[in-house]
Write an enzyme that holds these catalytic residues in place. Sequence first.
Site, PDB file in Angstrom:
ATOM      1  N   ASP A 325       5.237  -9.556  -4.428  1.00  0.00           N
ATOM      2  CA  ASP A 325       5.056  -8.247  -3.792  1.00  0.00           C
ATOM      3  C   ASP A 325       3.646  -8.092  -3.228  1.00  0.00           C
ATOM      4  O   ASP A 325       2.723  -8.816  -3.597  1.00  0.00           O
ATOM      5  CB  ASP A 325       5.332  -7.126  -4.792  1.00  0.00           C
ATOM      6  CG  ASP A 325       4.358  -7.134  -5.952  1.00  0.00           C
ATOM      7  OD1 ASP A 325       4.137  -8.224  -6.518  1.00  0.00           O
ATOM      8  OD2 ASP A 325       3.799  -6.077  -6.287  1.00  0.00           O
ATOM      9  N   GLU A 326       3.520  -7.128  -2.352  1.00  0.00           N
ATOM     10  CA  GLU A 326       2.242  -6.687  -1.786  1.00  0.00           C
ATOM     11  C   GLU A 326       1.397  -7.846  -1.253  1.00  0.00           C
ATOM     12  O   GLU A 326       0.205  -7.949  -1.524  1.00  0.00           O
ATOM     13  CB  GLU A 326       1.466  -5.872  -2.823  1.00  0.00           C
ATOM     14  CG  GLU A 326       2.186  -4.576  -3.165  1.00  0.00           C
ATOM     15  CD  GLU A 326       1.388  -3.668  -4.070  1.00  0.00           C
ATOM     16  OE1 GLU A 326       1.477  -2.441  -3.894  1.00  0.00           O
ATOM     17  OE2 GLU A 326       0.691  -4.179  -4.971  1.00  0.00           O
TER      18      GLU A 326
END
Length: 520
Positions: A325-326
Amino acid sequence: MLTTASASAGGQARVSGTVPLTRVVPQPAEVRTTAGVAFDLEPDDAVYATAGSKEATDAAAFLTGLLRKPTGYALPVRSLASGARPEGIVLALGGANKVTKPEGYELEVTSHAVTIRADDRAGLFNGVETLRQLLPVKVDRAQRMPGPWRVQGGVISDAPRYGYRGAMLDVARHHLPAPDVKGYIDAIARYKINYLHLHLVDDQGWRIEIKSWPELAKIGGSSGTGGMLGGYYTQEQYSDLVAYAWARGVTVVPEIEGPSHMHSALASYAKLTCDGKPLEPYTDWVNSPLGKLCIDNPTTYEFLDDVIGEIAALTPGPYIHIGGDEAHERPQAEMDLYLQKVAKLVEKHGKKVFGWQEAAGSLDPKTSVTELWAAGINDEQLVEAAKGGGKFVMAPASNAYLDMKYNESLPEYPVGNSWAGTSTVEDSYDWKPEEQVAGLGESTIAGVEAPLWSETVFGINQLENLAFPRLLSIAEIGWAKASSHNWDAFKVRLAAQGPRLREARVNYYPSPEVPWPLGS
């Protein structure tokens, strides 16, 4: 004929002094109350487990561990011979069980016995947790209490909506000591949460000993958000947590984040950075701009192979979570390269790949599970993965993230986040997994999860206050039939858990939305 658990007749037919069969959280699939019948547990009763079955014996050990202190009874565990119908509590694996769905069980209460029948280990544990809620509230006391220990007569036939019902605990931003993790396991298990997702790695801290890379724990484990609450689990402590969870029907899912959120590893070993220069430990409250693994560095994958190999050897559960993620600044080609290489390492060590939703476009949907935390990030990739057979765990931040504040105004909330908005107890209940992303229908959903991030949480009391009672909403969504979804009915059953949480010494927020009884 079986009636639904919300039927009012179930409560009217009960014996005085017993808990209605309809008061369980999460709500059972079907309930039939037998008027005028109850079972009283007596000092000379025993617990009977199917002969030769370790699964049944495990469930019996869990049950007697719950009951012996408050009742003061010996409750010996005895073998259940085929066809036998003894008096007491019976845990029967296979045989006459009418609920054949995985994790399902049938709980029958007569004046002579409480019988839990299931076709698998998980079903027996689920039945035990239901029985726990049907006993008087004092069953959660840590000291001996007077009886009676009475259970309303009837039959519960029950099975979950989803096979994955998780709670994620971030022990990376702020370390949580192993005894407190055990307390959290105890609290989530009582509501049939069957997976504990441990977020072991982030920019601010590395929380698991890796013997082949010892500086990860020594340096990476020394820091925490704000420079506070550092620490790590030795491999022996981690193995003990995994075993403790399993003994309560909970499977641990370890997460090794990447390619972002890796500052703690880079600070531990300069050879993992792209330029070979060392980094100082990171203690800021937000993500580190430098916490990025070097995707084209061969050492990155040698390192991950060792880490994943050691953790896989310590983790009997099926999954290893690899994050993903991110990492928005990474080109898709880089993400594909990294995630596909790491997925092969996970599979090499005998585990199934789990990733955050950003990983969906890079992983093989047939051999992985991805977790949604915010619709709108990569919906097209999610839908394409679904078409390829992908499965998803739903954890929308606005409803399921337990670190979100209940509200902005009250002084009792100096902790918690609000970047996804505040979340009341009703908010945590008022969502549908199958409606999060158009194109991800019911058949694509493996389950639900309630994450709790710890950068603004300082210790178990604050953590529990954020988690409870909202975690019960997620447990209900993951277990109960979609057709039973009703806030007005749920909040009444939820309220009955207040005294139980209090007796179990679980800190919870007494939300004004919930009609808590006296003593909550």
